[in-house]
Write an enzyme that holds these catalytic residues in place. Structure first.
Site, PDB file in Angstrom:
ATOM      1  N   ARG A 174       0.824  -1.171  -0.069  1.00 48.33           N
ATOM      2  CA  ARG A 174      -0.224  -0.094   0.115  1.00 48.33           C
ATOM      3  C   ARG A 174       0.926   1.172  -0.141  1.00 48.33           C
ATOM      4  O   ARG A 174       0.887   1.757  -0.892  1.00 48.33           O
ATOM      5  CB  ARG A 174      -0.807  -0.097   1.271  1.00 48.33           C
ATOM      6  N   ASP A 175       1.573   1.509   1.055  1.00 47.97           N
ATOM      7  CA  ASP A 175       2.151   2.923   1.297  1.00 47.97           C
ATOM      8  C   ASP A 175       3.369   2.942   0.239  1.00 47.97           C
ATOM      9  O   ASP A 175       3.680   3.893  -0.401  1.00 47.97           O
ATOM     10  CB  ASP A 175       2.851   3.170   2.786  1.00 47.97           C
ATOM     11  N   HIS A 204       5.850   4.578  12.175  1.00 46.82           N
ATOM     12  CA  HIS A 204       5.719   4.396  10.792  1.00 46.82           C
ATOM     13  C   HIS A 204       6.799   5.587  10.230  1.00 46.82           C
ATOM     14  O   HIS A 204       6.553   6.863  10.686  1.00 46.82           O
ATOM     15  CB  HIS A 204       4.418   4.635  10.192  1.00 46.82           C
ATOM     16  N   HIS A 218       9.377   7.404   7.471  1.00 42.46           N
ATOM     17  CA  HIS A 218       9.875   7.681   6.167  1.00 42.46           C
ATOM     18  C   HIS A 218      11.301   8.147   6.028  1.00 42.46           C
ATOM     19  O   HIS A 218      11.726   8.791   6.963  1.00 42.46           O
ATOM     20  CB  HIS A 218       9.026   8.435   5.161  1.00 42.46           C
ATOM     21  N   CYS A 253       3.883   9.837  -0.420  1.00 43.16           N
ATOM     22  CA  CYS A 253       2.757  10.155  -0.328  1.00 43.16           C
ATOM     23  C   CYS A 253       2.407  11.026  -1.496  1.00 43.16           C
ATOM     24  O   CYS A 253       3.080  12.344  -1.551  1.00 43.16           O
ATOM     25  CB  CYS A 253       2.621  10.738   1.065  1.00 43.16           C
ATOM     26  N   ASN A 310       9.435   4.821   2.494  1.00 47.83           N
ATOM     27  CA  ASN A 310       9.400   4.267   3.955  1.00 47.83           C
ATOM     28  C   ASN A 310      10.906   3.719   4.272  1.00 47.83           C
ATOM     29  O   ASN A 310      11.549   3.418   3.454  1.00 47.83           O
ATOM     30  CB  ASN A 310       8.412   2.927   3.914  1.00 47.83           C
TER      31      ASN A 310
HETATM   32 ZN    ZN Z   1       3.838   6.264   5.030  1.00 47.00          ZN
END
Ligand code: ZN
Length: 304
Positions: free
Chosen positions: A14-15, A207, A209, A240, A249
């Site tokens: 996903r990310d 989380h 980055h 993003c 990430n």
């Molecule tokens: Zn993220």
């Protein structure tokens, strides 16, 4: 450093993929998910149920869910921004956990999901309630918890207050996300400790980055401060679409290498992650930012 183990969450499908220009096929997304499971991941963010015109890479969310392997020991997470997305995720019958996002500043909340920061907290709580009503679980992430691309510094008291409010909805955990990769390890230590105290006994997930190279240092600081769950994306993929300049990430294989070397168990197999990172690099068509996969194996692998 008290922690001897963490729970690892793979967010690459996903990310990781969300900000890639190369549209990855549903079959390759499923391959990525299966590789993550084979490498040991038991929680995977598999897709998001968002407007496909805003995030074209996630337009196949329902197809990805239909192809998920039948694994009762793996928790599949679907990210949703509103009730409509939650309905879509629940309707697949394959998502175990809804991921909701509240954003720490009004400007970013408006850009990311068209609502104020307070509005995003209310929406996240409603999503968690929908998950629970459908027999699923919910998790909440506070986006831009360490800094905002539009408003700059974020007040730590604001993040702590948001975490308290989100905790009222009964999520499995609350995550602090450094969406744009500006956090430093001292800040991470402070904020993880404070949020942990505020939401006890709920665990804290982190989380990060790696936009400015502080990603791994921040993971280390977070684990030291008691964060029990760590997100990462294979190869260090990610970004993003609504945060200018956001980079990938922290890489799964880099995080796993660092923690396992430091005797913090992740449940993940580094050799498989490295092999999958090379596979993913071919799919995406460029060298991925993760470093461990590009370096000689150390110590020499004991598996065949
Ligand atoms: Zn993220």
């Amino acid at each position: 450093m008290a922690a001897t183990q963490i729970e690892f969450v793979e967010v690459g499908p996903r990310d990781g993929l969300q900000n890639e220009r190369t549209v990855v096929s549903t079959a390759d997304k499923l391959e990525l998910i299966n590789r993550a499971i084979a490498a040991g991941a038991r929680r995977i963010e598999v897709t998001s149920f968002v407007n496909p015109t805003r995030v074209p890479q996630m337009a196949d969310a329902a197809e990805v869910c239909a192809g998920l392997p039948d694994r009762s020991d793996v928790s599949f997470i679907g990210l949703v921004m509103n009730a409509r997305g939650a309905d879509r995720a629940i309707a697949t019958g394959r998502i175990d956990q809804l991921g909701a996002v509240a954003v720490a500043t009004d400007t970013f909340a408006m850009a990311n999901q068209g609502q104020t920061s307070d509005g995003s907290v209310d929406a996240a709580k409603a999503i968690i309630a929908m998950a629970q009503a459908a027999g699923l679980t919910g998790q909440a992430t506070i986006g831009a918890a360490f800094g905002c691309p539009f408003e700059g510094e974020v007040d730590e008291a604001r993040v702590i207050e948001m975490a308290r409010r989100l905790a009222e909805a009964g999520p499995v955990e609350i995550a602090l996300a450094d969406t744009i990769g500006v956090a430093d390890p001292a800040q991470v230590d402070r904020l993880v400790s404070a949020v942990r105290a505020a939401i006890h006994p709920l665990p804290v997930r982190v989380h990060f980055h790696n936009t400015r190279g502080t990603g791994l240092a921040n993971v280390w600081a977070a684990v030291g401060a008691g964060a029990g769950i760590v997100d990462a994306a294979l190869g260090g993929l990610g970004g993003c679409p609504f945060a200018p300049g956001a980079a990938g990430n922290v890489s799964s294989e880099d995080v796993v290498y660092m923690l396992e070397r430091a005797h913090v168990a992740t449940g993940m197999d580094l050799d498989q992650l490295i092999a999958s990172s090379a596979w993913l690099s071919d799919i995406i068509g460029r060298k991925l930012p993760g470093m461990v996969a590009q370096a000689p194996r150390f110590p020499k692998s004991t598996s065949a």
